[in-house]
Write an enzyme that holds these catalytic residues in place. Sequence first.
Site, mmCIF file in Angstrom:
data_model
loop_
_atom_site.group_PDB
_atom_site.id
_atom_site.type_symbol
_atom_site.label_atom_id
_atom_site.label_comp_id
_atom_site.label_asym_id
_atom_site.label_seq_id
_atom_site.Cartn_x
_atom_site.Cartn_y
_atom_site.Cartn_z
ATOM 1 N N LYS A 168 0.839 -0.932 -0.284
ATOM 2 C CA LYS A 168 -0.057 0.120 0.438
ATOM 3 C C LYS A 168 0.796 1.001 -0.042
ATOM 4 O O LYS A 168 1.298 1.213 0.557
ATOM 5 C CB LYS A 168 -0.772 -0.029 1.314
ATOM 6 C CG LYS A 168 -1.667 1.242 1.054
ATOM 7 C CD LYS A 168 -2.594 0.984 2.735
ATOM 8 C CE LYS A 168 -3.849 1.611 2.662
ATOM 9 N NZ LYS A 168 -3.314 3.227 1.597
ATOM 10 N N GLY A 207 -2.515 4.210 -3.683
ATOM 11 C CA GLY A 207 -3.268 3.359 -3.982
ATOM 12 C C GLY A 207 -2.914 2.009 -3.651
ATOM 13 O O GLY A 207 -1.829 2.002 -2.811
ATOM 14 N N VAL A 208 -3.678 0.461 -3.970
ATOM 15 C CA VAL A 208 -3.309 -0.468 -3.061
ATOM 16 C C VAL A 208 -2.656 -1.369 -4.511
ATOM 17 O O VAL A 208 -2.909 -1.807 -5.619
ATOM 18 C CB VAL A 208 -4.370 -1.054 -2.291
ATOM 19 C CG1 VAL A 208 -4.605 -2.727 -1.367
ATOM 20 C CG2 VAL A 208 -4.605 0.145 -1.051
ATOM 21 N N LYS A 227 -1.682 -2.004 -9.607
ATOM 22 C CA LYS A 227 -1.815 -0.928 -8.990
ATOM 23 C C LYS A 227 -3.647 -0.037 -8.769
ATOM 24 O O LYS A 227 -4.017 -0.279 -10.326
ATOM 25 C CB LYS A 227 -0.259 0.078 -8.119
ATOM 26 C CG LYS A 227 -0.569 1.128 -7.818
ATOM 27 C CD LYS A 227 1.077 1.579 -8.176
ATOM 28 C CE LYS A 227 1.628 3.261 -7.428
ATOM 29 N NZ LYS A 227 1.910 3.535 -6.992
ATOM 30 N N ASP A 235 13.071 10.308 -5.205
ATOM 31 C CA ASP A 235 12.716 9.118 -4.134
ATOM 32 C C ASP A 235 12.619 8.319 -3.811
ATOM 33 O O ASP A 235 11.827 6.984 -3.457
ATOM 34 C CB ASP A 235 11.218 9.484 -4.044
ATOM 35 C CG ASP A 235 10.449 9.147 -2.979
ATOM 36 O OD1 ASP A 235 10.730 9.666 -1.986
ATOM 37 O OD2 ASP A 235 9.026 8.960 -3.039
HETATM 38 N N1 LIG Z 1 5.165 -4.787 -8.504
HETATM 39 C C1 LIG Z 1 5.291 -4.743 -7.530
HETATM 40 N N2 LIG Z 1 4.999 -6.212 -7.358
HETATM 41 C C2 LIG Z 1 4.895 -6.183 -5.307
HETATM 42 N N3 LIG Z 1 4.158 -5.346 -5.058
HETATM 43 C C3 LIG Z 1 4.722 -4.043 -5.302
HETATM 44 C C4 LIG Z 1 4.861 -3.806 -6.726
HETATM 45 N N4 LIG Z 1 4.835 -2.570 -7.331
HETATM 46 C C5 LIG Z 1 5.174 -1.779 -5.785
HETATM 47 N N5 LIG Z 1 3.990 -2.963 -4.707
HETATM 48 C C6 LIG Z 1 4.166 -2.881 -2.971
HETATM 49 O O1 LIG Z 1 3.858 -1.523 -2.957
HETATM 50 C C7 LIG Z 1 4.112 -1.044 -2.277
HETATM 51 C C8 LIG Z 1 3.063 0.666 -2.726
HETATM 52 O O2 LIG Z 1 3.668 0.477 -3.995
HETATM 53 P P1 LIG Z 1 4.033 2.187 -4.252
HETATM 54 O O3 LIG Z 1 5.876 2.753 -4.155
HETATM 55 O O4 LIG Z 1 4.434 2.204 -6.244
HETATM 56 O O5 LIG Z 1 3.315 3.117 -4.196
HETATM 57 P P2 LIG Z 1 2.666 4.606 -4.222
HETATM 58 O O6 LIG Z 1 1.565 4.285 -4.002
HETATM 59 O O7 LIG Z 1 2.859 5.293 -5.143
HETATM 60 O O8 LIG Z 1 3.345 4.898 -2.805
HETATM 61 P P3 LIG Z 1 3.754 6.418 -2.631
HETATM 62 O O9 LIG Z 1 3.577 5.606 -0.948
HETATM 63 O O10 LIG Z 1 5.845 5.438 -1.575
HETATM 64 O O11 LIG Z 1 4.131 7.799 -3.298
HETATM 65 C C9 LIG Z 1 5.655 -0.677 -2.843
HETATM 66 O O12 LIG Z 1 6.037 -0.111 -1.568
HETATM 67 C C10 LIG Z 1 5.692 -2.646 -2.416
HETATM 68 O O13 LIG Z 1 5.335 -3.133 -1.164
#
Ligand SMILES: Nc1ncnc2c1ncn2[C@@H]1O[C@H](COP(=O)(O)OP(=O)(O)OP(=O)(O)O)[C@@H](O)[C@H]1O
Length: 490
Positions: free
Chosen positions: A23, A27-28, A44, A141
């Site tokens: 998460k 998004g999740v 996502k 980041d």
């Molecule tokens: N391709 C993937 N495969 C498995 N787990 C993933 C993948 N992409 C993301 N995740 C998991 O989901 C989490 C959140 O993803 P991501 O960092 O892309 O989201 P975000 O909403 O952009 O986060 P942030 O709050 O850091 O900006 C990651 O830290 C990771 O643990």
Amino acid sequence: MSDNFKFDYGDSNRYIIKEAVGKGSYGVVYSAYDTKNKENVAIKRINNVFEHISDGVRILREIKLLRHLKHPDIVTIKDIILPPSPKDFRDIYVVFELMETDLHQVIRANDDLTDEHHQYLLFQMLRGLKFIHSARVFHRDLKPKNILANSDCKLKICDFGLARPQFTDQAQTIFWTDYVATRWYRAPELCGSFFTKYSPMVDVWSIGCIFAELLLGKPLFPGKNVVNQLELITDLLGTPKPETVKKIRNERARRYLEQLPHKDPADMRKVFPMASQGATDMIKKLLAFDQDDRISASDALEEPYFKDLFKSRTEDIAKPLSKLDYGFDQKSLRESEIRDLMFREILEYHPDAKKQFMSTNSRHVYHFPSQVDRFKMQFVNLDNKGSASGSGQGIPGPPIRSATSMPKQGLSSNLVERALMSNSALSTSFTGATFDQAQELIGAENSPLSQSFSMGKNSYLGESIESELDLSSDSFMKMTLDAKERESGS
Ligand SMILES: Nc1ncnc2c1ncn2[C@@H]1O[C@H](COP(=O)(O)OP(=O)(O)OP(=O)(O)O)[C@@H](O)[C@H]1O
């Protein structure tokens, strides 16, 4: 729509959602099975993409950059689910290759990584970074949570929401108004002043911090605010040279550093007792206080620390980005414009729909066959399960990674050599192969490298997102730069 128009998109049964695996603030992320390509993927789900313009732009930027930055050390977008209509969609679903965990979890679950692990992990991060920088993109980041990992030691950089392309050769002085990246991994030139030149060196600093965290098992500079951040940095590196301090544009930050009592650099062998000499030498180069003294990702890959690993090759260089494609980032857009750009980006993953959309007259009325409704049902079911299991508020239940501690096998240098070293049997195909082939080799199920990590327990809340909001409590600098300084520095 003409009867003979055939679409292989919108295949409503293609993905079967399994479980939430991560998460972020946007998004999740769920694991899912792609029945078409017969593989596991990560999806996502980002709801209400256009609720805030800045979020919409951030997501547009991320998906556009990731389509451009194709590299084995960077996470790949495989698909983006086609919304039923270009006009009023609000949620988007981005399909990525599935990774097992992220470096934040790996660091917490493994206290016995060897120097071979450290070398290979840093090597991949720098190789990915070299590629990103060759496209004149700055990630901005980098932190352990944004480095995805597999148990075979494969790493991939993700989360390009704060990344920025630069279109001229000249580093531009830009006020980093939008800069909210995690403080602990933030370069000293950004502690106190975001009024600085865009420089790829901010990413090199972050990689240095991540590498140090791998060696230590905990964050190197867990500053409580920017003053404390600079204190911790100077505790390790010593007070910076007067020439370095002079370059700092923010007067209060500069004065703070000038009045600090002299500190000698700490003895790296004491700070990192388990690390090899090569590893601490890398730390010194990656974490040079002055960005002019910091090593570039490209030069770092040539350091003796990596002498046994593959040499970088021409595939490490990205094609330049077109200003036309990314110009959207420099002007303020209306919701409808972002939606239109986002839809066009999604169409890149649906060539038939793209043709149809581009043909005259169809775009205003056409509704695409889409699996979004079906998807929504799958997510509602999952969210309900999550609520039932106690997390409440629609937050999904325990993630797939929660239970596993992978069997630890250690990473014998012999095995690493076989898989990674340039004079190995495997390397003939690896060095000569494309990156994809190389990845297959490394990631192959029976690879000697597999199961080398323990997979950490995934924390839903994770560490809190460090944002610059905390600066309001800083004693020496309020982050609102005075107008005078903004004017004089441009
Ligand atoms: N391709 C993937 N495969 C498995 N787990 C993933 C993948 N992409 C993301 N995740 C998991 O989901 C989490 C959140 O993803 P991501 O960092 O892309 O989201 P975000 O909403 O952009 O986060 P942030 O709050 O850091 O900006 C990651 O830290 C990771 O643990």
